[in-house]
Design an enzyme around this catalytic site. Structure first.
Site, PDB file in Angstrom:
ATOM      1  NE  ARG A 266     -17.035  13.981  18.703  1.00 15.39           N
ATOM      2  CZ  ARG A 266     -17.207  13.005  19.595  1.00 15.39           C
ATOM      3  NH1 ARG A 266     -18.408  12.646  20.011  1.00 15.39           N
ATOM      4  NH2 ARG A 266     -16.182  12.337  20.068  1.00 15.39           N
TER       5      ARG A 266
ATOM      6  NE  ARG B 131      -2.140  -4.382  -1.134  1.00 15.80           N
ATOM      7  CZ  ARG B 131      -1.621  -3.833  -0.022  1.00 15.80           C
ATOM      8  NH1 ARG B 131      -0.552  -4.355   0.528  1.00 15.80           N
ATOM      9  NH2 ARG B 131      -2.185  -2.778   0.528  1.00 15.80           N
TER      10      ARG B 131
ATOM     11  CG  ASP C 146       1.395  -3.385  10.463  1.00 16.73           C
ATOM     12  OD1 ASP C 146       2.165  -2.680   9.772  1.00 16.73           O
ATOM     13  OD2 ASP C 146       0.640  -4.228   9.958  1.00 16.73           O
TER      14      ASP C 146
ATOM     15  NE  ARG D 232     -27.946   8.268   9.123  1.00 12.16           N
ATOM     16  CZ  ARG D 232     -29.115   8.136   9.744  1.00 12.16           C
ATOM     17  NH1 ARG D 232     -29.249   7.235  10.728  1.00 12.16           N
ATOM     18  NH2 ARG D 232     -30.147   8.891   9.417  1.00 12.16           N
TER      19      ARG D 232
ATOM     20  CB  THR E 228       2.835   0.308   6.188  1.00 14.94           C
ATOM     21  OG1 THR E 228       1.467   0.031   6.573  1.00 14.94           O
ATOM     22  CG2 THR E 228       3.721  -0.047   7.375  1.00 14.94           C
ATOM     23  CB  ILE E 229      -1.163   4.340   6.631  1.00 16.06           C
ATOM     24  CG1 ILE E 229      -2.101   3.210   6.201  1.00 16.06           C
ATOM     25  CG2 ILE E 229      -0.827   5.273   5.481  1.00 16.06           C
ATOM     26  CD1 ILE E 229      -3.516   3.673   5.891  1.00 16.06           C
ATOM     27  CG  ASP E 230      -1.793  -0.822   8.166  1.00 17.21           C
ATOM     28  OD1 ASP E 230      -2.511   0.134   7.855  1.00 17.21           O
ATOM     29  OD2 ASP E 230      -1.896  -1.953   7.662  1.00 17.21           O
TER      30      ASP E 230
ATOM     31  NE  ARG F  95      -3.559  -6.534   5.088  1.00 13.76           N
ATOM     32  CZ  ARG F  95      -3.254  -6.157   3.864  1.00 13.76           C
ATOM     33  NH1 ARG F  95      -4.081  -6.408   2.888  1.00 13.76           N
ATOM     34  NH2 ARG F  95      -2.131  -5.526   3.612  1.00 13.76           N
TER      35      ARG F  95
ATOM     36  N   GLY G  34       0.833  -1.209   0.000  1.00 11.35           N
ATOM     37  CA  GLY G  34       0.000   0.000   0.000  1.00 11.35           C
ATOM     38  C   GLY G  34       0.864   1.253   0.000  1.00 11.35           C
TER      39      GLY G  34
ATOM     40  CE  LYS H  51     -19.525  11.400  26.618  1.00 10.18           C
ATOM     41  NZ  LYS H  51     -18.359  10.733  26.043  1.00 10.18           N
TER      42      LYS H  51
ATOM     43  CG  ASP I 271       2.893  -6.960   6.990  1.00  7.39           C
ATOM     44  OD1 ASP I 271       2.480  -6.118   6.185  1.00  7.39           O
ATOM     45  OD2 ASP I 271       2.162  -7.824   7.503  1.00  7.39           O
ATOM     46  N   GLY I 272       4.355  -7.177   4.117  1.00  4.28           N
ATOM     47  CA  GLY I 272       4.370  -8.022   2.917  1.00  4.28           C
ATOM     48  C   GLY I 272       5.640  -7.774   2.117  1.00  4.28           C
TER      49      GLY I 272
HETATM   50  O1  F6P Z   1      -1.370  -1.835   4.573  1.00  6.10           O
HETATM   51  C1  F6P Z   1      -2.002  -0.632   4.367  1.00  6.10           C
HETATM   52  C2  F6P Z   1      -3.471  -0.829   4.105  1.00  6.10           C
HETATM   53  O2  F6P Z   1      -4.031   0.433   3.867  1.00  6.10           O
HETATM   54  C3  F6P Z   1      -4.234  -1.574   5.194  1.00  6.10           C
HETATM   55  O3  F6P Z   1      -4.564  -0.760   6.284  1.00  6.10           O
HETATM   56  C4  F6P Z   1      -5.411  -2.067   4.419  1.00  6.10           C
HETATM   57  O4  F6P Z   1      -5.965  -3.227   5.012  1.00  6.10           O
HETATM   58  C5  F6P Z   1      -4.832  -2.406   3.084  1.00  6.10           C
HETATM   59  O5  F6P Z   1      -3.663  -1.615   2.944  1.00  6.10           O
HETATM   60  C6  F6P Z   1      -5.733  -2.185   1.908  1.00  6.10           C
HETATM   61  O6  F6P Z   1      -5.057  -2.544   0.754  1.00  6.10           O
HETATM   62  P1  F6P Z   1      -5.590  -2.327  -0.736  1.00  6.10           P
HETATM   63  O7  F6P Z   1      -5.501  -0.862  -1.046  1.00  6.10           O
HETATM   64  O8  F6P Z   1      -4.676  -3.144  -1.562  1.00  6.10           O
HETATM   65  O9  F6P Z   1      -7.001  -2.809  -0.748  1.00  6.10           O
END
Ligand code: F6P
Length: 326
Positions: free
Chosen positions: A159, A76, A134, A250, A130-132, A176, A15, A217, A107-108
């Site tokens: 909000r 990917r 992780d 919602r 990676t934005i995650d 993910r 990603g 609230k 990680d991938g």
């Molecule tokens: O690894 C970054 C990420 O944005 C995850 O948070 C998310 O699950 C995944 O990539 C989504 O990937 P794609 O854009 O390939 O669907």
């Protein structure tokens, strides 16, 4: 300083994340300063298999530090994971005369890099992008800071609507396998609850919390990390609203807006530092490691450890959220 490493390649994979361009710029300019040749590989590992090499110079990376996405594009690749794919990737690198590879991704990306590095004893250095957030072996990954700020801005807007309509919102964030985007941004937006894969989600407990709120609230926001085991935001919303009445609920799934946009100052600086250090790691003959920042210091972590998802969650932050969301 002239070195005997003469050609490095850089690619982005998985990603995209804001700050990847800043890292590419840093890799290229650092390599140029060390008189190394540097090439980019378009479209990540898939592009490597197809031999998509492009020459990069100091000028090719001008004016990109502020741009989201990746100028090298990304993908990917399933093909790369096979033995044939790894062999073809190695052949392509040899054909191009590359003897050091810098992979920017999550990680991938590092699992793939690990396989290639081990199978063909190729020198590879990873930069966490990676934005995650992780990865093990770095406090921050490139893109995380921008993503949590994007979530914060988006949920601040939600909000306003929630307040105006007296609504309960379930907002799904990306991640993910990790809930770190939800955790940080949830604290920043004053979430009423944060559901994430690292913790056990007690739907009945959440229902009780909503039923027996200590004060009235007009709006409530529950952040649900994409990887949450009890389900996505729609599913959780259904499970909760079946058990508690009186809420006009919602659901918003923020999706890919979290991956785009101009990188924050923090991401640009970290990306610049990690790119610079990755090139130096190549020169120092490091291999099979990710370059990370831990307690402000540069550390090297072997790929196989960096991808383990064994980061310890700071549970104190969740206890704090409980208190602050009273
Ligand atoms: O690894 C970054 C990420 O944005 C995850 O948070 C998310 O699950 C995944 O990539 C989504 O990937 P794609 O854009 O390939 O669907």
């Amino acid at each position: 300083m002239k070195t005997n490493v003469f050609k490095i390649a850089v690619l982005t994979s998985g990603g995209d994340a804001p700050g990847m361009n800043a890292a590419i710029r840093s890799v290229v300019r650092t390599a140029v300063s060390l008189e190394l040749d540097v090439v980019g590989i378009m479209h990540g590992y898939e592009g490597l298999l197809n031999g998509e090499f492009v020459k990069l110079t100091a000028s090719s990376v001008a004016n990109i530090i502020q741009r989201g996405g990746t100028i090298l594009k990304t993908s990917r690749s399933e093909r790369f994971k096979t033995e044939e794919g790894l062999d073809l990737a190695y052949e392509q690198l040899l054909k191009e005369g590359v003897n050091g590879l810098i992979t920017i991704g999550g990680d991938g990306t590092f699992r793939g890099a690990d396989q290639l590095a081990k199978r063909h004893k190729f020198q590879i250095i990873g930069v966490p992008g990676t934005i995650d957030n992780d990865m093990v072996g770095t406090d921050v990954t490139i893109g995380y800071d921008t993503a949590i700020n994007t979530v914060m801005e988006a949920v601040d807007k939600i909000r306003d609507t929630a307040e105006s309509h007296d609504r309960l919102f379930f907002v799904e964030t990306m991640g993910r396998d990790a809930g770190l985007i939800a955790l940080r941004s949830g604290i920043a937006i004053g979430a009423e609850a944060i559901l994430m894969p690292e913790t056990h989600t007690d739907i009945n407990g959440l229902v009780e919390k909503l039923k027996n709120a200590k004060r009235k609230k007009s709006s409530k926001i529950i952040l649900v990390a994409e990887g949450e085991k009890a389900g996505g935001a729609f599913e959780i919303a259904k499970k909760v609203t079946e058990k508690v009445s009186g809420y006009d609920a919602r659901v918003t799934v923020l999706g890919h807006i979290q991956r785009g946009g101009s990188p924050s100052c923090m991401d640009r600086v970290n990306a610049s530092r990690l790119g610079y250090e990755a090139v130096h790691a190549i020169v120092k003959r490091q291999h099979g490691v990710m370059v990370g920042i831990v307690n402000k210091e540069i550390v090297y972590t072997p790929f196989e450890r960096a991808t383990k998802h064994i980061q310890k969650l700071n549970v104190d932050l969740l206890s704090m959220l409980e208190v602050l969301s009273l």
